[in-house]
Scaffold this active site. Structure first.
Site, short mmCIF file in Angstrom:
data_model
loop_
_atom_site.label_atom_id
_atom_site.label_comp_id
_atom_site.label_asym_id
_atom_site.label_seq_id
_atom_site.Cartn_x
_atom_site.Cartn_y
_atom_site.Cartn_z
N ASP A 198 9.73 5.41 -10.62
CA ASP A 198 9.31 6.02 -11.89
C ASP A 198 10.07 7.30 -12.19
OD1 ASP A 198 7.59 3.95 -12.29
OD2 ASP A 198 5.74 5.11 -12.09
N LYS A 249 -0.82 -4.35 -3.20
CA LYS A 249 -2.11 -3.80 -2.80
C LYS A 249 -2.24 -2.39 -3.39
CE LYS A 249 -4.99 -2.50 1.15
NZ LYS A 249 -5.08 -1.06 0.78
N SER A 294 0.81 -1.21 0.00
CA SER A 294 0.00 0.00 0.00
C SER A 294 0.85 1.27 0.00
CB SER A 294 -0.96 -0.05 1.20
OG SER A 294 -1.97 0.91 1.08
#
Length: 448
Positions: free
Chosen positions: A308, A322, A297
Site C-alpha cells: 500500500d 487470514k 496473518s
C-alpha cells in the site's frame, strides 16, 4: 514452564493479546440464553443417564466446549493439555521430531508446511499433503494430539509416513529420520549481483530486531552497496502482531502500518510507522517481497503495508487470506480460550480476509514438479469451514486464478533444474532486481 509464563510468551508468538476473563465480562451474557443453557444441561443429564456406556463428566464438558467453538470460525479453540504443550514447544522453538506444522481437517492430519531444512522438508513432504498412516498404523479419525506425539521422538530414530498427495493416484511411503528441530526465525544471504535475501520463517519474539541485524550483516558482506533486497515471507504462517509491525516499520518512514478493529473496548487499535524504528533502514534500495498461499496473518500485514505504501513490489502467489486477530483468554491455571476478537486492515483500508494479498506480479513456482497439482488442491482461508466473511465485500475475480498461459513461465521443473534453478520464484525476484533501477516498479514513491 508455568502456565502464567506461557501466556505471557504467547502474546509474542501467536499474534494474540492477553485479555482477562473477568466476572463483569461473564455477567454480560444475554438473559435470553437461559432456555438454551437449560437445553444443554438437559442433554448432559440424558447422556449421563442413558448412554450405552458410562461417560465421564470432563469428556462431555470438553465435547460441549469444542462444539460451541466449532460453531464460530476455524481459528477459535479451547487449549489445554497437548494443545498448550504445542504452544510451549512453538515458544521454545527446540524439540526432537520431523519439523512439520499440521492441522486436523475432516478427521485427517494435513500438512500446513514443513519447516525449512527440517527432516520432513528434506524428505520431500509438501504443504497440502495428508498423512494417513504412521509406521503402517492408520491415524485417520484419531486425535491430532496422538498423531503429533507419535511423530515426535528421539533424534536419530526413524518413522514411516504414508502420504496422500492430492492429484496423485497412489499414496507414497516416506521414511523420515527425526532430528532436533531448532526453529530459526530469520536467515539471510548475499546473492550474486549484491542482492540481499532475508527469509522470515515465523514471527516469533525479536523478529524485527533480527531482520535489522540481518540487513546490517548484508551491508557488511556485500561488495559495496547492496543493489536490492528480497524479503521472503513464503510459507510463513504468521505469529506476533507486534513483530509484524516492527518488521514493516523497518522499511517505512511514515503512515499507517495496520489497523485492528473489534467489538470489545480496547480491541480497536492503530499501528503507525516510526514507533519502533525511525526511517527506512534500506532507503533507496529496490525491494521485492515474496509471498505464496502459505503466507498468512502477520506475513500478510507486512506485505499489505509495504504494498500500500508502494515501498516494495509484491511477487509470487496470492496469500492465505487470514485477516483476523486471536486473543488468548486464561481459563484457570491450565487452560485457555483462543478466541477471534478483531479483524485487521491494511493502510488502504483493505481487509485481507478471504481474498488475501494479491501480488503485483504473479510468479508461479514452476521449479516444483508438483506445482500444478498443488495449485489445484491448494487450501486458503476461504476454503476453511466456518471462516469469517470479508465484511467489506470481495469481488469474485479477486478470488479467481488467472489461467492465461504466460510465456515467461513455460519451462518445466526438469528444464529449470538443468539450468541450476531450484527455486524459480526466488530466482525470478533476484533477476528482476538485477535489472531494476530507481525509475522502475520495484522502487516506487509512496502515494501522497
Amino acid at each position: 514452564m508455568k502456565f502464567a509464563a506461557l501466556l505471557r510468551s504467547a502474546a509474542l508468538v501467536t499474534a494474540v493479546a492477553l485479555i482477562p476473563a473477568t466476572t463483569a465480562t461473564m455477567a454480560q451474557v444475554d438473559g435470553r440464553a437461559g432456555p438454551e443453557f437449560a437445553k444443554l444441561f438437559a442433554v448432559f443429564q440424558r447422556v449421563k443417564a442413558s448412554y450405552v456406556e458410562p461417560v465421564e463428566d470432563d469428556v462431555l464438558i470438553r465435547g460441549a466446549i469444542d462444539g460451541m467453538l466449532a460453531a464460530l470460525d476455524p481459528h477459535s479453540a479451547y487449549l489445554d493439555g497437548g494443545d498448550l504443550q504445542r504452544l510451549e514447544t512453538m515458544i521454545d522453538g527446540n524439540y526432537s521430531g520431523l519439523g512439520l506444522s499440521v492441522v486436523m481437517e475432516d478427521g485427517a492430519v494435513k500438512v500446513v508446511s514443513p519447516f525449512r531444512g527440517s527432516p520432513a522438508d528434506s524428505a520431500g513432504i509438501k504443504a497440502g499433503d495428508f498423512i494417513t498412516h504412521l509406521d503402517g498404523k492408520l491415524i485417520y479419525g484419531g486425535s491430532l494430539d496422538d498423531a503429533v506425539a507419535q511423530m515426535r521422538g528421539p533424534s536419530g530414530t526413524a518413522i514411516k509416513l504414508t502420504i496422500f498427495r492430492p492429484g496423485r493416484d497412489e499414496p507414497m511411503e516416506v521414511d523420515v529420520t527425526r532430528g532436533v528441530i531448532e526453529l530459526e526465525p530469520v536467515t539471510h544471504e548475499v546473492a550474486a549481483g549484491n542482492i540481499g535475501v532475508i527469509t522470515v520463517n515465523e514471527f516469533s519474539a525479536d523478529v524485527g530486531a533480527d531482520v535489522f541485524s540481518a540487513w546490517q550483516e548484508i551491508r557488511k558482506d556485500a561488495a559495496g552497496r547492496p543493489n536490492g533486497l528480497v524479503l521472503d515471507l513464503r510459507n510463513n504462517p504468521g505469529g506476533s502482531l507486534d513483530e509484524s509491525v516492527a518488521l514493516a516499520d523497518l522499511f517505512l518512514t511514515s503512515g499507517r502500518i495496520v489497523s485492528q478493529r473489534g467489538r470489545a473496548r480496547g480491541e480497536t487499535m492503530l499501528y503507525d510507522a516510526e514507533t519502533v524504528y525511525r526511517g527506512d533502514m534500506a532507503e533507496g534500495v529496490p525491494m521485492i517481497v515474496l509471498i505464496n498461499a502459505g503466507s498468512a496473518s502477520a506475513s500478510e500485514i507486512v506485505a499489505g503495508a509495504l504494498q500500500d505504501h508502494r515501498r516494495a513490489l509484491i511477487m509470487g502467489e496470492r496469500s492465505f487470506g487470514k485477516g483476523s486477530v486471536q486473543s488468548l483468554l486464561p481459563l484457570g491455571r491450565d487452560a485457555a480460550l483462543k478466541l477471534t476478537t478483531a479483524r485487521y486492515f491494511t493502510p488502504a483500508g483493505k481487509s485481507v480476509q478471504e481474498g488475501g494479498i494479491k501480488p503485483d506480479i504473479a510468479v508461479p513456482q514452476i521449479s516444483d514438479p508438483d506445482f500444478a497439482l498443488r495449485q489445484k488442491y491448494q487450501t486458503r482461508e476461504s476454503d476453511l469451514r466456518g471462516h469469517l466473511i470479508n465484511e467489506l465485500g470481495i469481488k469474485d475475480e479477486e478470488m479467481e486464478t488467472d489461467t492465461v498461459a504466460d510465456p515467461r513461465f513455460q519451462l518445466t521443473a526438469d528444464e529449470l533444474k538443468d539450468q541450476g534453478v531450484e527455486d524459480f520464484q526466488l530466482h525470478y525476484a533476484m533477476e528482476t532486481l538485477r535489472r531494476t533501477t530507481k525509475s522502475t516498479v520495484a522502487l516506487r514513491p509512496a502515494r501522497p
